[in-house]
Motif scaffolding. Sequence first.
Motif, PDB file in Angstrom:
ATOM      1  N   UNK A   1      64.420  47.586  27.266  1.00  0.00           N
ATOM      2  CA  UNK A   1      64.724  48.282  28.526  1.00  0.00           C
ATOM      3  C   UNK A   1      63.796  49.465  28.729  1.00  0.00           C
ATOM      4  N   UNK A   2      63.630  50.212  27.663  1.00  0.00           N
ATOM      5  CA  UNK A   2      62.828  51.418  27.764  1.00  0.00           C
ATOM      6  C   UNK A   2      61.369  51.081  28.146  1.00  0.00           C
ATOM      7  N   UNK A   3      60.815  50.031  27.519  1.00  0.00           N
ATOM      8  CA  UNK A   3      59.444  49.642  27.839  1.00  0.00           C
ATOM      9  C   UNK A   3      59.358  49.068  29.251  1.00  0.00           C
ATOM     10  N   UNK A   4      60.378  48.337  29.635  1.00  0.00           N
ATOM     11  CA  UNK A   4      60.409  47.753  30.982  1.00  0.00           C
ATOM     12  C   UNK A   4      60.411  48.861  32.041  1.00  0.00           C
ATOM     13  N   UNK A   5      61.270  49.861  31.831  1.00  0.00           N
ATOM     14  CA  UNK A   5      61.328  50.964  32.800  1.00  0.00           C
ATOM     15  C   UNK A   5      59.993  51.706  32.834  1.00  0.00           C
ATOM     16  N   UNK A   6      59.292  51.679  31.731  1.00  0.00           N
ATOM     17  CA  UNK A   6      58.029  52.407  31.658  1.00  0.00           C
ATOM     18  C   UNK A   6      56.894  51.622  32.313  1.00  0.00           C
ATOM     19  N   UNK A   7      56.935  50.310  32.189  1.00  0.00           N
ATOM     20  CA  UNK A   7      55.786  49.521  32.641  1.00  0.00           C
ATOM     21  C   UNK A   7      56.030  48.648  33.869  1.00  0.00           C
ATOM     22  N   UNK A   8      57.275  48.249  34.124  1.00  0.00           N
ATOM     23  CA  UNK A   8      57.490  47.271  35.201  1.00  0.00           C
ATOM     24  C   UNK A   8      58.252  47.853  36.386  1.00  0.00           C
TER      25      UNK A   8
END
Lengths: 381, 447
Positions: free
Chosen positions: B268-275
């Motif tokens: 989730x954290x990476x998704x919010x950061x990149x997508x």
Amino acid sequence: MNRRTLLKLIALQAAAFPLSLHASNALLQKRRHLILIELKGGNDGLNTVIPYQDPLYYKLRPSLAIENRDIHSLSNNIALHPSMVEFKEMFERDELALIQGVGYPNPNRSHFRSIEIWDTASSAQEYLDDGWLNTLNMPQSNSLKGVILGGEYGPLSGLSQGVIKIGSIKRFLQQSKQIKGRISLAGDNKALYHILHTEAEIRKGADLLKSSLDKSMELSHRFKKSTFGRQLEAATKLINSDTGIPFFKVSLGSFDTHTNQDSRHSSLLKQLSEGIATIRQNLVASGKWDDVLIMTYSEFGRRASQNANKGTDHGTAAPHFITGGMVKGGIYGNHPSLKNLDRNGDLVHSIDFRSIYHTIARKWVGVPSKHLHEFKQIGFL
Amino acid sequence: MLKYLLLSIIPLSVFATDISECIHLLNRTSFGVDKKQLSVCLQSKNYKQAVKKILSHSTGIEDETAPLYAQKPSRPHKKFSKLNASERNAFQKIRRKEWAKLRALWFKKMLKTEDPFLEHMVLFWHNHFTSGLKKTKHPMVMYQQNMLFRKHAFGNYAKLLHAIVEDPAMLIYLDNRVNKKGHPNENLGREFLELFTMGEGNYSEKDIQELSRALTGYSLNRNLKFRFKKKLHDSGKKQIFGHEGNFDAHDMIDIILEQNATSRHIVKKLWYHYVSYDIDESELGRLSRLLKEQNYEIRPLLFAILTSKHFRDPAVRGTMIKSPIELTVGTLRTFGYKDFDPVLGVQYAKRLGQLLLDPPNVKGWKGGKNWIDANTLLLRKGFLSKLTRGDEMQKLRYDLFDLTQAGKTEEERVAKILLPINVYLTPSNNFKQTIRTILQHPLYQLK
């Protein structure tokens, strides 16, 4: 989104932000203003309002207790810090309300969380998004709702129109020249909407500030040339120039006095007391003192006993001040007991901060405030 | 200049990958769009190949000697408590200068690197495993933590977790030095579960207490190197998520890594950061399973995220707000202004709400919409207008725009690279004016 849909959107958006002008509440009709003063970092209540007759006070603060000869006594048992001579004068004029032991149940001692609780009027267990002033049901207006002159959005945070945060009025007006303020819809792109919306706010704010400052007269009394002084000066000018902006927020501090508290605390309280007195002088001269209410707030007070570094650590309940031409001055609530501390050695609150909010919402802003109903109003208005 | 630009345009047909898609990929991963990165992307066989290339470029290994001020603890010549007021002031002044140097050092790396995705991920981990100079005080420990993030940036999340509980900056930042047997301090234990691994709502207060007990004794020696202080460690029985044993922190980390909440949280954290600021349940499930199957390797996860249909959907372009670092570093990189004074760069980003090596609190920068308010938007536009004011424009390079196709208007070619969404602009016939207009455009704040 391709070019055609974007163009279509721009065409659709001409009148995206209708402004209705039904000013029906007291605050807007009477052009009343509220100035919030955030004492950033947690003000030490015990050295602000001093229980000078209580031997425990001197015991808890062997090297931090304020000496008796300099204090300004308000009653048989409490006195103001020596730096607050102007507050004493306002108290004698019955224009200063001192609310004692303000706090909330299950107090949180983190700066971050506790100021969030104060800002959103939540309980310790609740997490709310919007600042408490933003949840008040204000009618739409074509004026700005609030100007943040110091610190964060705090009580005015959350999604709303009409709140701007500015460093200095002059710089703000200069910088905003480049903003076109075209209001155009962003389709379902929330990020773009946020940018466009902010641009529109800036344009609206700049136009309003400019037209009102053009009319504004020189102040009759000068403010100190400090950051805090400049914030107060901006608020005073905007009130004097009939902008009709209801809310102003300024901030002073840091009051986070963990080490060598004495001189810093003393200078901060002096700035507070002098600053408010200068607002008063100016507004009395312009005939607007009765239209203004000023309140202090802070995330918490500080621990009853001093620490090993001639300072104080994060605590709980603390006194707060409310002043203005219409305020019924006096002492509200009792000084927290120094004997019955909580298990952390902190003062126990007797007045919930939301009682102050409730009173201000009803009696000053003149709107109902659903989620504050359960908190008893206080008689300072 | 205009003529020169038109002559040097390369025909579109030589490129295999769609330019808008390359711009999107770089905008999200690499601080703006620099010429070298864009060429690499455009010349890749296809989009997946391009993602592979920018990911493999990032080895996460870097040879450098620590600057002097980060080689040892920052201490005065005698005990701090023995200093008089003016000695204290002098010492603090020196230390603040060291802080400023360290911040500038990182800013400069971001500005000059040939591997911007790496710096982008280091920033991601810095915002995930937060620590800050204001609390940790010693530049050395923050420098070392930054190097740790570099080493593991695209590596293994599990390894990073095991390393972070022995990381001096972290142990100072979250008070673990005073977490002792019989007198637990739960600061690290609590944030470890809430922010670093599982996310709120997936564990109990008891779990925090047990993890905190396991973390007792994870401390530092006088030289601020990690030291496991056996006497302070609680070696008794502990229970967590159905397991029981005389666990230390590393045992507990292995158990925490088994929990589905952990892989979901990090995805989730990476998704919010990149997508985007939302993720749908099926995608979250797919990626979390993948992360676990890959034993918490980050690179395959990033590949899956950047090649997902959501990331590639044109509707997702321009829906995120650039962070202050992305805006400042990104703009400078896009215009090849690599000699920009990094101290000034740090200052600008700070005023815009992002002071490197000092996130506002343990939760890190809130990001998203919180980056923009009336004040910061004006400051952003002020920064951009200063960069393009008068003579200053000569310090910028414009060869990046050679990479776009011929035949369109100047405005359209430039906007295509600078803005995340195609937009119509009225032709101005003045190249400099075009650049200024585009940088002041609301869409320039987005990525």
